[in-house]
Design a protein around this motif. Structure first.
Motif, PDB file in Angstrom:
ATOM      1  N   LEU A  11       0.825  -1.250  -0.089  1.00 23.38           N
ATOM      2  CA  LEU A  11       0.019   0.115  -0.041  1.00 23.38           C
ATOM      3  C   LEU A  11       0.831   1.213   0.195  1.00 23.38           C
ATOM      4  O   LEU A  11       0.343   2.237   0.129  1.00 23.38           O
ATOM      5  CB  LEU A  11      -1.083  -0.089   1.386  1.00 23.38           C
ATOM      6  N   ARG A  55      -8.915  -1.990   3.471  1.00 22.40           N
ATOM      7  CA  ARG A  55      -9.224  -1.685   2.057  1.00 22.40           C
ATOM      8  C   ARG A  55     -10.697  -1.119   1.895  1.00 22.40           C
ATOM      9  O   ARG A  55     -10.962  -0.299   0.951  1.00 22.40           O
ATOM     10  CB  ARG A  55      -8.795  -2.683   1.281  1.00 22.40           C
ATOM     11  N   HIS A  58     -11.328   2.331   3.001  1.00 24.17           N
ATOM     12  CA  HIS A  58     -10.403   3.118   2.261  1.00 24.17           C
ATOM     13  C   HIS A  58     -11.330   3.569   1.091  1.00 24.17           C
ATOM     14  O   HIS A  58     -11.139   4.371   0.503  1.00 24.17           O
ATOM     15  CB  HIS A  58      -9.172   2.530   2.058  1.00 24.17           C
TER      16      HIS A  58
END
Length: 671
Positions: A11, A55, A58
């Motif tokens: 990431l 994730r 996000h």
């Protein structure tokens, strides 16, 4: 530990790097504690999440913008303009294609099929045309455009001219454009043009050429067809025509209506005006027809002008009227066609109202059936109708018709009638009489039913078709009850009218006579049924008169057949005992006249209760007569022995009455 770090290192290149670093440091502090197996408490403000959940959060915090949807079509052909000139076997010129490109990048725009394209230009520059994908042998060409927006593609084209049977034509292909406009020039004059698949907007001729401007229709091919104009000498030829005139006259009381159907057939030339000879004192009201432009009556002649010269057939209808005697000898006015070689048709006469035709005299006419003169005459249903056909021969043959009309005075018939009247009468030994009158009425015209109650009677209630109403009162004291009317052209249905009233008379002695007076109606009554309930301790016999005694029968009229409840006291048959109250319908047979002498005491108590009941009904009825309050409908209390009497054919404004003889019975079997 290595697995978690490997998952988080991917990431680094993504947004939110500071948050990722904080998360990584949290993992480094937590790992030693986890590896040693010791349980330590996390500091406040820190949250540990798996990578998949991070994730997901996000993606929700920083959603990826969605690409706009592509346009439904890449390009559209908005308008096509043709400017052509015909030269021999070829029509050449220019086609302007207005194209709206909606997509960025290269777009393929198809060229209308069937055009022979010499060159194509876009913004003054030559453009190459390529075969469309999937077309056979390259028959469908397309232009490639690279910029979005509006562009005008100019094509230098040629179209072959097709010749067949003295007619030449060119066909412009169908396009998907919203507007198709074509301008065609022909270096020739004196031609007739015919257009298919569009509308010819403009046509002009000069000394050297003819020019046409047309607009296409939808996705249809636009075809121009022309041939040399041929001179029509029909308008210059002498006019020759035949005609048919059918005349219908209705002889009324004050005037005679005239309807005339005219059919013209032109055999030579063209007819611009039709002329009809009008007799004296005939007024023309209207002339109707698809080809009629105007009409005028002058010097006993009707001139009908057509919208354009008639070369084949024309039809119109003339309506008018005239004054004629009501009866006696009448001369029928006959219309005639002028300037025709042969005139056919006929005349029909009918008498409107009560009358008949007598002593017919005709000249130049033959008797005919109404069906021989066409639909206008055959549709008439008059019982007095005479029809004639014009006699064949010279168009100037004299025609005349006279007849004698006999009128009759119409007889008055009933517009309202009482088909059946039913009365229920309750008599007490004190002379009080309660009467329920029900009438089955048929009405077509009358507004009110006039009822005259016997002298001294007091009205308790009135109803129309089961609904309580407030009757009016005429100056002479009679009651006026509103009536329902039947619709025009329909048979009048029966409906019920009901009144209940109380009258006081002389108390009964041991024996004597009693006259029962019934209401007077201003309508005739076909049949009457009278059911009389009398005191149980009296023997009552009817006297000879208009009423006669018969076994009880139900009402014949359907309006009086619905069940009507009555309160009947009943311990024994026919005895007026103050016992329990039962409910019976109007179809119940009357009580037996036999009275047991042992029930004398009970009968006296019943009479007292009955009088109290009647007084209560009267008090309630009078107390309820207020403005704005619906009247009550009084139920008829039936008790005691009864007699059933009938009569027929009671005239209007006649007061029916029945005579009774009574005698007191002191005990059973004795007087």
């Amino acid at each position: 530990m290595p697995a978690r770090m490997a998952a988080t290192l991917t990431l680094k290149n993504r947004p939110g790097l500071p948050l990722f670093c904080a998360f990584l440091l949290a993992l480094l502090f937590i790992s030693p504690a986890g590896s040693s197996g010791q349980t330590t408490s996390h500091s406040p403000g820190w949250v540990v999440l798996p990578v998949d959940e991070y994730r997901t959060l996000h993606a929700r915090a920083y959603p990826v913008e969605r690409d706009p949807e592509p346009p439904p079509v890449e390009a559209t052909l908005t308008r096509v303009d043709y400017d052509l000139r015909i030269d021999g076997e070829l029509a050449s010129g220019r086609a302007s294609l207005t194209v709206d490109v909606l997509k960025d990048g290269w777009v393929r725009v198809p060229i209308p099929a069937g055009l022979l394209v010499r060159e194509a230009r876009l913004d003054g520059k030559l453009v190459s045309l390529v075969p469309s994908a999937g077309s056979k042998a390259g028959s469908q060409l397309s232009a490639l455009l690279s910029h979005s927006g509006r562009a005008v593609l100019l094509l230098d084209i040629a179209i072959p001219v097709v010749s067949a049977t003295g007619e030449e034509s060119i066909t412009l292909p169908a396009t998907a454009s919203g507007v198709t406009r074509a301008s065609v020039q022909l270096p020739r004059q004196g031609v007739d043009v015919r257009l298919t698949g569009g509308l010819l907007a403009e046509k002009s001729e000069s000394a050297a050429e003819s020019k046409w401007i047309a607009y296409g229709r939808g996705n249809e091919a636009l075809t121009f067809a022309w041939r040399r104009k041929t001179e029509d000498h029909r308008a210059t030829q002498p006019l020759r025509m035949r005609g048919s005139l059918t005349q219908l006259l209705g002889l009324g009381e004050d005037s005679t209506s005239i309807s005339t159907e005219v059919n013209l057939e032109v055999t030579q030339g063209a007819a611009r005006v039709a002329r009809i000879q009008i007799p004296e004192k005939v007024t023309i009201n209207q002339v109707l027809g698809a080809m009629v432009a105007d009409w005028e009556v002058k010097a006993n002649e009707l001139s009908v002008t057509f919208l354009e010269p008639v070369e084949q057939t024309a039809r119109f209808v003339v309506t008018g009227e005239t004054r004629s005697p009501r009866e006696g000898q009448i001369e029928i006015p006959l219309l005639r066609l002028l300037n025709v070689e042969r005139e056919t048709g006929g005349v029909a006469v009918e008498v409107l109202g009560a009358g008949e035709i007598k002593d017919l005299k005709s000249e130049g006419l033959d008797s005919a059936d109404a069906t021989d003169l066409g639909e206008m005459v055959s549709n008439r249903q008059s019982p007095s109708l005479a029809a004639f056909r014009f006699r064949t021969g010279d168009g100037k043959l004299t025609r005349s018709l006279s007849l004698n009309v006999a009128r009759y005075t119409p007889q008055a018939v009933l517009m309202a009638n009482v088909s059946e009247a039913r009365y229920q009468v309750l008599i007490s030994n004190e002379g009080k009489t309660l009467v329920q009158a029900r009438y089955a009425v048929r009405n077509n015209q009358r507004n009110f039913l006039k009822i005259i109650l016997p002298p001294g009677a007091t009205l308790w209630s009135a109803s129309l078709a089961g609904n309580a109403v407030r009757p009016g009162q005429s100056p002479d004291g009679s009651l006026l009850l509103p009536l329902d009317k039947a619709r025009a052209g329909e048979e009048a249905p029966e409906f019920a009218v009901e009144v209940v009233y109380l009258s006081r008379g002389t108390a009964w002695n041991d024996k004597g006579q009693f006259k029962l007076a019934l209401p007077t109606l201003d309508l005739p009554v076909s049949r009457t049924g009278l059911l009389v309930y009398h005191p149980p301790l009296f023997r009552v016999t009817p006297e000879p008169g208009s009423f006669r005694t018969v076994p009880y029968e139900n009402p014949i009229s359907s309006a009086l057949n619905p069940p009507v409840t009555f309160s009947v006291t009943g311990a024994g048959a026919g005895a007026g005992v103050g016992g329990a109250v039962s409910t019976f319908s109007s179809a119940l047979a009357p009580l037996s006249p036999d009275v047991d002498a042992k029930d004398e005491t009970k009968s006296k108590r019943s009479q007292v209760a009955t009088e109290a009941l009647l007084d209560k009904f009267r008090a309630d009825s009078l107390a309820g007569k207020r403005a704005g309050i619906l009247p009550i409908r009084v139920s008829f209390p039936t008790f005691g022995p009864s007699l059933y009497l009938v009569s027929e054919l009671t005239g209007e404004n006649q007061a029916p009455s029945a005579g009774l003889t009574y005698q007191h019975e002191k005990k059973a079997g004795g007087k």
